[in-house]
Design an enzyme around this catalytic site. Sequence first.
Site, PDB file in Angstrom:
ATOM      1  N   LYS A 147       0.847  -1.198   0.000  1.00  0.00           N
ATOM      2  CA  LYS A 147       0.000   0.000   0.000  1.00  0.00           C
ATOM      3  C   LYS A 147       0.886   1.253   0.000  1.00  0.00           C
ATOM      4  O   LYS A 147       1.943   1.238  -0.607  1.00  0.00           O
ATOM      5  CB  LYS A 147      -0.987  -0.037   1.178  1.00  0.00           C
ATOM      6  CG  LYS A 147      -1.743  -1.382   1.215  1.00  0.00           C
ATOM      7  CD  LYS A 147      -2.895  -1.425   2.173  1.00  0.00           C
ATOM      8  CE  LYS A 147      -3.577  -2.795   2.083  1.00  0.00           C
ATOM      9  NZ  LYS A 147      -4.778  -2.878   2.884  1.00  0.00           N
TER      10      LYS A 147
ATOM     11  N   HIS B 134      -8.386  -2.948  -6.212  1.00  0.00           N
ATOM     12  CA  HIS B 134      -8.344  -3.063  -4.749  1.00  0.00           C
ATOM     13  C   HIS B 134      -9.464  -2.206  -4.159  1.00  0.00           C
ATOM     14  O   HIS B 134      -9.760  -1.119  -4.658  1.00  0.00           O
ATOM     15  CB  HIS B 134      -6.978  -2.618  -4.214  1.00  0.00           C
ATOM     16  CG  HIS B 134      -6.784  -2.994  -2.779  1.00  0.00           C
ATOM     17  ND1 HIS B 134      -7.363  -2.275  -1.762  1.00  0.00           N
ATOM     18  CD2 HIS B 134      -6.125  -4.024  -2.196  1.00  0.00           C
ATOM     19  CE1 HIS B 134      -7.054  -2.859  -0.609  1.00  0.00           C
ATOM     20  NE2 HIS B 134      -6.301  -3.926  -0.852  1.00  0.00           N
TER      21      HIS B 134
ATOM     22  N   GLU C 242      -9.535  -0.322  -1.721  1.00  0.00           N
ATOM     23  CA  GLU C 242      -9.127   1.041  -1.337  1.00  0.00           C
ATOM     24  C   GLU C 242      -9.129   1.964  -2.554  1.00  0.00           C
ATOM     25  O   GLU C 242      -9.407   3.160  -2.433  1.00  0.00           O
ATOM     26  CB  GLU C 242      -7.753   0.994  -0.646  1.00  0.00           C
ATOM     27  CG  GLU C 242      -7.895   0.404   0.760  1.00  0.00           C
ATOM     28  CD  GLU C 242      -6.658  -0.299   1.285  1.00  0.00           C
ATOM     29  OE1 GLU C 242      -5.567  -0.119   0.726  1.00  0.00           O
ATOM     30  OE2 GLU C 242      -6.809  -1.040   2.275  1.00  0.00           O
TER      31      GLU C 242
ATOM     32  N   GLU D  45     -11.172 -10.183  -0.965  1.00  0.00           N
ATOM     33  CA  GLU D  45     -10.793  -9.359   0.183  1.00  0.00           C
ATOM     34  C   GLU D  45     -12.034  -8.684   0.755  1.00  0.00           C
ATOM     35  O   GLU D  45     -12.441  -7.615   0.277  1.00  0.00           O
ATOM     36  CB  GLU D  45      -9.788  -8.287  -0.244  1.00  0.00           C
ATOM     37  CG  GLU D  45      -8.495  -8.846  -0.797  1.00  0.00           C
ATOM     38  CD  GLU D  45      -7.333  -7.876  -0.615  1.00  0.00           C
ATOM     39  OE1 GLU D  45      -6.315  -8.299  -0.077  1.00  0.00           O
ATOM     40  OE2 GLU D  45      -7.472  -6.696  -0.983  1.00  0.00           O
TER      41      GLU D  45
ATOM     42  N   SER E 299      -6.414  -9.182   6.870  1.00  0.00           N
ATOM     43  CA  SER E 299      -5.900  -9.562   8.190  1.00  0.00           C
ATOM     44  C   SER E 299      -5.275 -10.952   8.234  1.00  0.00           C
ATOM     45  O   SER E 299      -5.404 -11.666   9.240  1.00  0.00           O
ATOM     46  CB  SER E 299      -7.003  -9.412   9.251  1.00  0.00           C
ATOM     47  OG  SER E 299      -7.405  -8.051   9.343  1.00  0.00           O
TER      48      SER E 299
HETATM   49  P1  13P Z   1      -4.339  -6.355   5.675  1.00  0.00           P
HETATM   50  O1  13P Z   1      -3.561  -7.646   5.506  1.00  0.00           O
HETATM   51  O2  13P Z   1      -3.504  -5.266   6.280  1.00  0.00           O
HETATM   52  O3  13P Z   1      -5.650  -6.573   6.336  1.00  0.00           O
HETATM   53  O4  13P Z   1      -4.658  -5.829   4.185  1.00  0.00           O
HETATM   54  C1  13P Z   1      -5.203  -6.708   3.266  1.00  0.00           C
HETATM   55  C2  13P Z   1      -5.169  -6.075   1.921  1.00  0.00           C
HETATM   56  O5  13P Z   1      -5.853  -5.105   1.659  1.00  0.00           O
HETATM   57  C3  13P Z   1      -4.234  -6.635   0.927  1.00  0.00           C
HETATM   58  O6  13P Z   1      -4.445  -6.093  -0.329  1.00  0.00           O
END
Ligand code: 13P
Length: 249
Positions: free
Chosen positions: A11, A93, A95, A163, A208
């Site tokens: 990220k 993704h 996000e 995800e 996670s």
């Molecule tokens: P986390 O492993 O920090 O929960 O993030 C997952 C993710 O968004 C991977 O692309």
Amino acid sequence: MKAKLAAGNWKMNGLGRDLSEVRALISAMGAPSCEVLICPPATLIDRMRILADETVLQVGAQDCHAQASGAHTGDTSVAMLADAGATHVIVGHSERRADHGETDAQVQAKTQAVLGQGLVAIVCVGETETQRDAGQTLAIVGAQMRGSMPEGCTAQMVVVAYEPVWAIGTGRTPTLAQIEEVHAFMRRELTERFGSEGAAMRLLYGGSVKPSNASEIFALANVDGALVGGASLKAADFGQIVAALGAAS
Ligand code: 13P
């Protein structure tokens, strides 16, 4: 079926000094029986690729523009990412869908661009907590897969990551039965649409994933690896996740 895949998504984290974690990971993981990928911010792709040269570590990108070139200030084309050393690109993704309002159609165009350059696309899908509570998980995941993946996807070129939005960065994960249910659904849908390619396509779980839950997740049917955020930033944690996937392979 291709080798399982442990993918790290850094990220918007990572400066040059954090490449020490990559050096540590490379020396700790030896020769795992799975593929290992880190997708750092674009600024680190070239430097990480130089470190990863002649090792099993592959380097990817977190996003791309759908166009090959042009007047798109601040954006990066797939050819540019490949030129820097990326072999994979994460697309869609949650996000990016949330922060930048990316639609399934835009994600599909990006996926097409990735495939057009011969890189592997990691297409992300997943429901919000509200959608899960409303019993819409499979409908949402199905619609995102149909909308975000172009025709002609192959197991060689495309990886799909489930995800759940509410599990990302929260420390919460679905139950093992919930993960298995969604992955079985994805497998059915992909096989229906892409035939044997869909049957062989790798399905990653993300949200996670950490050393303490990796083994039980990797033991599930239709889980072919993980897309790891926070725990991929530290060599000690990601190394344990890679080892757990190698042991499950
Ligand atoms: P986390 O492993 O920090 O929960 O993030 C997952 C993710 O968004 C991977 O692309």
